[in-house]
Design a protein around this motif. Structure first.
Motif, mmCIF file in Angstrom:
data_model
loop_
_atom_site.group_PDB
_atom_site.id
_atom_site.type_symbol
_atom_site.label_atom_id
_atom_site.label_comp_id
_atom_site.label_asym_id
_atom_site.label_seq_id
_atom_site.Cartn_x
_atom_site.Cartn_y
_atom_site.Cartn_z
ATOM 1 N N ARG A 175 0.836 -1.215 0.000
ATOM 2 C CA ARG A 175 0.000 0.000 0.000
ATOM 3 C C ARG A 175 0.861 1.251 0.000
ATOM 4 O O ARG A 175 0.528 2.258 -0.644
ATOM 5 C CB ARG A 175 -0.919 -0.016 1.220
ATOM 6 C CG ARG A 175 -1.973 -1.107 1.191
ATOM 7 C CD ARG A 175 -2.650 -1.238 2.528
ATOM 8 N NE ARG A 175 -3.486 -2.437 2.587
ATOM 9 C CZ ARG A 175 -3.922 -3.000 3.710
ATOM 10 N NH1 ARG A 175 -3.597 -2.463 4.879
ATOM 11 N NH2 ARG A 175 -4.665 -4.086 3.664
ATOM 12 N N ASP A 250 -5.256 13.226 3.890
ATOM 13 C CA ASP A 250 -5.671 11.816 3.940
ATOM 14 C C ASP A 250 -4.553 10.897 3.449
ATOM 15 O O ASP A 250 -4.327 9.819 4.013
ATOM 16 C CB ASP A 250 -6.934 11.605 3.100
ATOM 17 C CG ASP A 250 -8.167 12.234 3.728
ATOM 18 O OD1 ASP A 250 -8.120 12.587 4.930
ATOM 19 O OD2 ASP A 250 -9.178 12.382 3.016
ATOM 20 N N HIS A 254 -2.691 7.961 5.598
ATOM 21 C CA HIS A 254 -2.601 6.597 5.090
ATOM 22 C C HIS A 254 -1.144 6.136 5.061
ATOM 23 O O HIS A 254 -0.814 5.002 5.476
ATOM 24 C CB HIS A 254 -3.209 6.523 3.692
ATOM 25 C CG HIS A 254 -3.219 5.152 3.097
ATOM 26 N ND1 HIS A 254 -3.700 4.047 3.751
ATOM 27 C CD2 HIS A 254 -2.774 4.704 1.886
ATOM 28 C CE1 HIS A 254 -3.554 2.973 2.982
ATOM 29 N NE2 HIS A 254 -2.992 3.344 1.851
ATOM 30 N N ARG A 257 0.098 5.350 8.612
ATOM 31 C CA ARG A 257 -0.336 4.039 9.096
ATOM 32 C C ARG A 257 0.549 2.932 8.505
ATOM 33 O O ARG A 257 0.979 2.016 9.225
ATOM 34 C CB ARG A 257 -1.795 3.800 8.726
ATOM 35 C CG ARG A 257 -2.318 2.430 9.162
ATOM 36 C CD ARG A 257 -3.768 2.256 8.735
ATOM 37 N NE ARG A 257 -4.245 0.929 9.079
ATOM 38 C CZ ARG A 257 -4.691 0.558 10.275
ATOM 39 N NH1 ARG A 257 -4.715 1.448 11.250
ATOM 40 N NH2 ARG A 257 -5.099 -0.672 10.500
#
Length: 305
Positions: A175, A250, A254, A257
């Motif tokens: 990711r 955002d 992300h 994380r």
């Protein structure tokens, strides 16, 4: 109890050539083996610090930071470089007043105030100047580099992680590679309370230890805080970001994380290898949290078994 590390005679002689006679030496190293820092008291009564970097890479980063990045923080906001000696990886530094924030026994209000000061100074560091072209290339590749490093650390961690935990780290690395461009800058690289010096009843604040200062995505300077102080105290994150001057996007949230998963596996390699229980616990706690959050939730209103 660890034995004090002796200051090499040749390095002491070099320091005395620049500051005058040294009348006392105190080992101020961190607990890990490769940390070598001494507090020197001169015959003039002035205290200074002498650091021998653990590697050429860290010496290059830190000496460059003191010369070209740290001055943007302002007077008394960081040590100043008196001189460096490349052949010994040695840095001679001024002292800044105060004590590390982690040693002050702060209450919740005190911690919010310290995080607010840290946010303001971190913003000043991140806005220290335009990146050089080569540094910009490195910064823009920093998230991919962090993702690539995950596999190396997974290999070294071995059975310290379960198969499911290893897959979780790989998923977060994948990711991270898909996140688009993020704001970049020169980051501190070890931004946490042990490197925050607080003085004057909390009114003075300075940053220490720039050996990990490098070009990278801004958000990478917030990983340690995210998995330690901010995990249980979101009010401290709010105070930091308010003083920092902007909220995270955002995409940055992300990325942050995903980066916590990279930090977890790194900690579960470095901590046990260096007998550092605090770092090991940090990695285990982060990984356990990510696993809980990734677990499928039951649809009948109950908790997962």
């Amino acid at each position: 109890m660890r034995q004090p590390k002796p200051l090499p005679a040749a390095v002491r002689a070099w320091a005395e050539q620049r500051t005058g006679p040294v009348v006392s030496v105190r080992d101020a190293s961190h607990g890990w083996d490769r940390s070598r820092v001494w507090e020197l008291e001169g015959s003039d009564g002035v205290h200074r610090y002498l650091k021998i970097s653990p590697s050429v890479k860290f010496f290059s980063r830190e000496s460059r930071a003191y010369r070209h990045i740290v001055p943007a923080l302002g007077h008394s906001r960081a040590p100043q470089l008196i001189d460096s000696r490349a052949q010994d990886l040695a840095l001679l530094l001024t002292a800044v007043p105060g004590a590390p924030a982690k040693e002050l026994g702060l209450d919740d209000a005190g911690w919010r105030s310290v995080h607010q000061q840290a946010g303001a100074l971190c913003a000043r560091l991140h806005e220290a100047g335009e990146l050089h072209p080569a540094d910009r290339v490195e910064a823009e590749a920093s998230l991919a580099a962090a993702a690539d490093g995950a596999e190396k650390y997974l290999t070294r961690a071995g059975d310290r992680l379960t198969a499911a935990e290893q897959q979780l780290v790989r998923d977060h690395a994948a990711r991270l590679r898909r996140i688009g461009p993020l704001p970049v800058c020169y980051i501190h690289g070890d931004n946490q309370p042990r490197n925050w010096m607080v003085s004057g009843s909390g009114s003075g604040f300075a940053l220490l230890d720039f050996e990990r200062t490098r070009p990278a995505a801004r958000v990478q300077d917030l990983v340690i805080l995210t998995v330690t102080h901010w995990a249980d105290h979101p009010d401290r994150k709010t105070a930091f970001l308010r003083a920092y001057g902007r909220r995270l996007t955002d995409a940055e949230e992300h990325a942050l994380r995903c980066l916590t998963a990279m930090d977890a596996v790194n900690c579960l390699v470095w901590g046990p290898d260096n007998e550092d229980a605090e770092v090991t616990a940090r990695g285990r706690r982060t990984l356990d949290r990510l696993m809980r959050e990734a677990a499928p939730q039951r649809t009948d209103g109950g908790r997962p078994s």
